[in-house]
Design a protein around this motif. Sequence first.
Motif, PDB file in Angstrom:
ATOM      1  N   LYS A  46       0.874  -1.167   0.000  1.00 46.98           N
ATOM      2  CA  LYS A  46       0.000   0.000   0.000  1.00 46.98           C
ATOM      3  C   LYS A  46       0.911   1.216   0.000  1.00 46.98           C
ATOM      4  CE  LYS A  46      -3.531  -2.752   0.978  1.00 46.98           C
ATOM      5  NZ  LYS A  46      -3.485  -3.822   0.014  1.00 46.98           N
ATOM      6  N   ILE A  47       0.466   2.275  -0.662  1.00 48.35           N
ATOM      7  CA  ILE A  47       1.249   3.506  -0.706  1.00 48.35           C
ATOM      8  C   ILE A  47       0.367   4.648  -0.231  1.00 48.35           C
ATOM      9  CG2 ILE A  47       2.624   5.077  -2.122  1.00 48.35           C
ATOM     10  CD1 ILE A  47       2.807   2.712  -4.175  1.00 48.35           C
ATOM     11  N   TYR A  48       0.805   5.297   0.816  1.00 44.25           N
ATOM     12  CA  TYR A  48       0.111   6.474   1.321  1.00 44.25           C
ATOM     13  C   TYR A  48       0.834   7.703   0.784  1.00 44.25           C
ATOM     14  CZ  TYR A  48      -2.331   3.323   4.432  1.00 44.25           C
ATOM     15  OH  TYR A  48      -3.114   2.302   4.919  1.00 44.25           O
ATOM     16  N   VAL A  49       0.093   8.603   0.170  1.00 43.79           N
ATOM     17  CA  VAL A  49       0.649   9.826  -0.391  1.00 43.79           C
ATOM     18  C   VAL A  49       0.323  10.958   0.579  1.00 43.79           C
ATOM     19  CG1 VAL A  49       0.690  11.384  -2.373  1.00 43.79           C
ATOM     20  CG2 VAL A  49       0.281   8.922  -2.725  1.00 43.79           C
ATOM     21  N   GLU A  79      -0.224  -7.456   6.164  1.00 41.24           N
ATOM     22  CA  GLU A  79       0.178  -8.785   6.648  1.00 41.24           C
ATOM     23  C   GLU A  79      -0.812  -9.883   6.252  1.00 41.24           C
ATOM     24  OE1 GLU A  79       2.576  -8.507  10.709  1.00 41.24           O
ATOM     25  OE2 GLU A  79       0.503  -7.764  10.887  1.00 41.24           O
ATOM     26  N   ASN A  80      -2.042  -9.519   6.007  1.00 40.22           N
ATOM     27  CA  ASN A  80      -3.049 -10.506   5.621  1.00 40.22           C
ATOM     28  C   ASN A  80      -2.987 -10.857   4.141  1.00 40.22           C
ATOM     29  OD1 ASN A  80      -4.085 -10.504   8.267  1.00 40.22           O
ATOM     30  ND2 ASN A  80      -5.394  -8.756   7.780  1.00 40.22           N
ATOM     31  N   GLY A  94       6.204  -9.556   2.464  1.00 36.35           N
ATOM     32  CA  GLY A  94       5.737  -8.175   2.543  1.00 36.35           C
ATOM     33  C   GLY A  94       6.801  -7.109   2.416  1.00 36.35           C
ATOM     34  N   VAL A  95       7.887  -7.255   3.155  1.00 32.29           N
ATOM     35  CA  VAL A  95       8.947  -6.243   3.092  1.00 32.29           C
ATOM     36  C   VAL A  95       9.537  -6.183   1.684  1.00 32.29           C
ATOM     37  CG1 VAL A  95      11.243  -5.608   3.939  1.00 32.29           C
ATOM     38  CG2 VAL A  95       9.489  -6.367   5.546  1.00 32.29           C
ATOM     39  N   GLU A 137      -1.334  -3.487   8.672  1.00 30.63           N
ATOM     40  CA  GLU A 137      -0.311  -2.994   7.759  1.00 30.63           C
ATOM     41  C   GLU A 137       0.941  -2.623   8.527  1.00 30.63           C
ATOM     42  OE1 GLU A 137      -1.509  -0.016   4.889  1.00 30.63           O
ATOM     43  OE2 GLU A 137      -3.550  -0.818   4.906  1.00 30.63           O
ATOM     44  N   LYS A 138       2.087  -2.936   7.924  1.00 33.43           N
ATOM     45  CA  LYS A 138       3.386  -2.615   8.503  1.00 33.43           C
ATOM     46  C   LYS A 138       4.104  -1.631   7.593  1.00 33.43           C
ATOM     47  CE  LYS A 138       2.780  -5.437  11.846  1.00 33.43           C
ATOM     48  NZ  LYS A 138       2.167  -4.880  13.018  1.00 33.43           N
TER      49      LYS A 138
END
Length: 171
Positions: A46-49, A79-80, A94-95, A137-138
């Motif tokens: 996911k990308i948060y702007v 993570e899910n 994920g990473v 989310e991580k």
Amino acid sequence: MNFEELMDKRYSVRKFSDKPIEQEKLDKVLEAAMKAPTAKNQQPEKIYVLKSQETLDKVDALTPVRYGANTVLVFTYDENEDWKNPDEEDIHSGVEDASIAATYAMFEAVEQGLATCWCNRFPYTQLHDSLGIPSNEKIVLIMPIGYAPEGTEPSPRHFASKDVSEMIRYM
């Protein structure tokens, strides 16, 4: 510009001008990130702007690494949704998936005439909570993005490299 030229042109920028990023350029950066490969194509990233002064102030309250950029990308993974290795517990993608997406974004930014800095110096839990990111989310990294001021040069550390014999092993 070919890929080798792109790699040579990219460096970490630690000071940004106040010139805003054109939406078309930002869209291209985000589209590039979305084209990144992920394990089993599960796309957990996911990308948060972050663009509002309110969210940028939250970043500034926790870390100095925004460097004046008026846009910051926060890369996370769910993570899910990330791939889990069936052969070994606690090994998942994920990473790596978020990192590949960030790398694609970073290189597209260069193509668009923008500068970035891959940052990990921040209190992950505090930033996570401050931004209201869902608990599943991580955060992997934050990436200030924007225009470098005229005359910006790579830091001398950019050109330092270990000898190839220290990094590559043939077996």
